[in-house]
Write an enzyme that holds these catalytic residues in place. Structure first.
Site, PDB file in Angstrom:
ATOM      1  N   CYS A 113       0.835  -1.199   0.000  1.00  0.00           N
ATOM      2  CA  CYS A 113       0.000   0.000   0.000  1.00  0.00           C
ATOM      3  C   CYS A 113       0.877   1.260   0.000  1.00  0.00           C
ATOM      4  O   CYS A 113       1.477   1.583  -1.013  1.00  0.00           O
ATOM      5  CB  CYS A 113      -0.996  -0.032   1.161  1.00  0.00           C
ATOM      6  SG  CYS A 113      -2.382   1.117   0.933  1.00  0.00           S
ATOM      7  N   HIS A 207      -3.694  -4.998   0.610  1.00  0.00           N
ATOM      8  CA  HIS A 207      -3.188  -5.424   1.921  1.00  0.00           C
ATOM      9  C   HIS A 207      -3.191  -6.944   2.035  1.00  0.00           C
ATOM     10  O   HIS A 207      -4.130  -7.524   2.593  1.00  0.00           O
ATOM     11  CB  HIS A 207      -4.018  -4.795   3.039  1.00  0.00           C
ATOM     12  CG  HIS A 207      -3.737  -3.353   3.252  1.00  0.00           C
ATOM     13  ND1 HIS A 207      -2.737  -2.905   4.091  1.00  0.00           N
ATOM     14  CD2 HIS A 207      -4.300  -2.246   2.703  1.00  0.00           C
ATOM     15  CE1 HIS A 207      -2.708  -1.581   4.066  1.00  0.00           C
ATOM     16  NE2 HIS A 207      -3.635  -1.155   3.227  1.00  0.00           N
ATOM     17  N   GLU A 209      -1.685  -8.789   4.003  1.00  0.00           N
ATOM     18  CA  GLU A 209      -1.702  -9.234   5.406  1.00  0.00           C
ATOM     19  C   GLU A 209      -3.124  -9.380   5.951  1.00  0.00           C
ATOM     20  O   GLU A 209      -3.332 -10.046   6.970  1.00  0.00           O
ATOM     21  CB  GLU A 209      -0.890  -8.260   6.291  1.00  0.00           C
ATOM     22  CG  GLU A 209      -1.579  -6.967   6.680  1.00  0.00           C
ATOM     23  CD  GLU A 209      -1.600  -5.905   5.607  1.00  0.00           C
ATOM     24  OE1 GLU A 209      -2.115  -4.800   5.881  1.00  0.00           O
ATOM     25  OE2 GLU A 209      -1.107  -6.170   4.485  1.00  0.00           O
TER      26      GLU A 209
END
Length: 225
Positions: A113, A207, A209
């Site tokens: 990001c 993202h 994660e």
């Protein structure tokens, strides 16, 4: 074979825990968990003097530049749009120095990001300071489809269109020197970019994660091994 040590940059923000409320170097747990699940060892890299970035990178096998605040438009020679967030000067200084040191040394880099945007800025690129449709609302992740560009490093990791968790209102405008687009959203937004060849450098606008697809982080860990 020892697991590679992957440094992950941190936020620098006020935080509250227990009876304490004070400035903190912090990182959502999802980042180190993703590194660990992908076969690496995670180390947090709080902002420090840019002059020590090369010394830090020399001790790492790979670098992740995490998401967070908008990049200061002065870093790419633009006037501030009123919708751009406050400058995170210490993070900008530190993370740009880390990226520069990693590229010089050949240490693999993954930008997530904000990290992808900083990678672009570090190589002379610019950013679009506002776009709509890439969040689910304030504090709510959105989701959209990302399609890889055939023949790129990203396409070798993730060969098909995928739905990704996303939360950003800025994006890449002019590409930095040597970078190529390697994935797009359906509206044409650049969702991933990379440096072909060596050093291994990849940025994703979403993202990973916050999802369960390990392939991008596994690519970094493999390059760092």
């Amino acid at each position: 074979m020892p697991k590679p040590l992957i440094g992950v940059t941190t936020y620098l923000d006020p935080a509250k825990w227990g009876v304490w409320e004070m400035p903190a170097a912090l990182l959502p747990e999802a980042y180190p968990r993703l590194v660990q699940a992908s076969g690496g060892l995670a180390a947090m890299l709080p902002p420090d003097a840019p002059s020590v970035a090369a010394e830090v990178v020399a001790r790492l096998d790979g670098l992740v530049v995490a998401g967070g605040a908008d990049v200061d438009p002065s870093r790419y020679g633009a006037d501030r749009d009123p919708r751009t967030g406050p400058a995170a000067t210490a993070r900008d200084d530190w993370e740009l120095a880390l990226i520069g040191a990693a590229l010089e040394k050949g240490t693999p880099v993954l930008g997530i990001c904000r990290g992808m945007q900083l990678l672009n800025v570090a190589l002379g690129g610019t950013l679009l300071q506002h776009l709509d449709g890439h969040t689910g609302g304030v504090g709510v992740l959105g989701a959209h489809t990302v399609k890889p560009v055939p023949g790129t490093r990203y396409a070798s990791l993730v060969g098909e269109a995928t739905t990704v968790p996303t939360y950003h209102h800025q994006a890449v405008d002019r590409l930095g020197e040597g970078l190529v687009e390697c994935a797009h959203a359906e509206d044409g937004t650049v969702e991933a970019l990379e440096l072909p060849g060596a050093p291994w450098a990849l940025g994703v606008q979403w993202h990973p994660e916050m999802g369960d697809d390990l392939r991008v982080m596994r690519g970094l860990v493999a390059a760092s091994s």
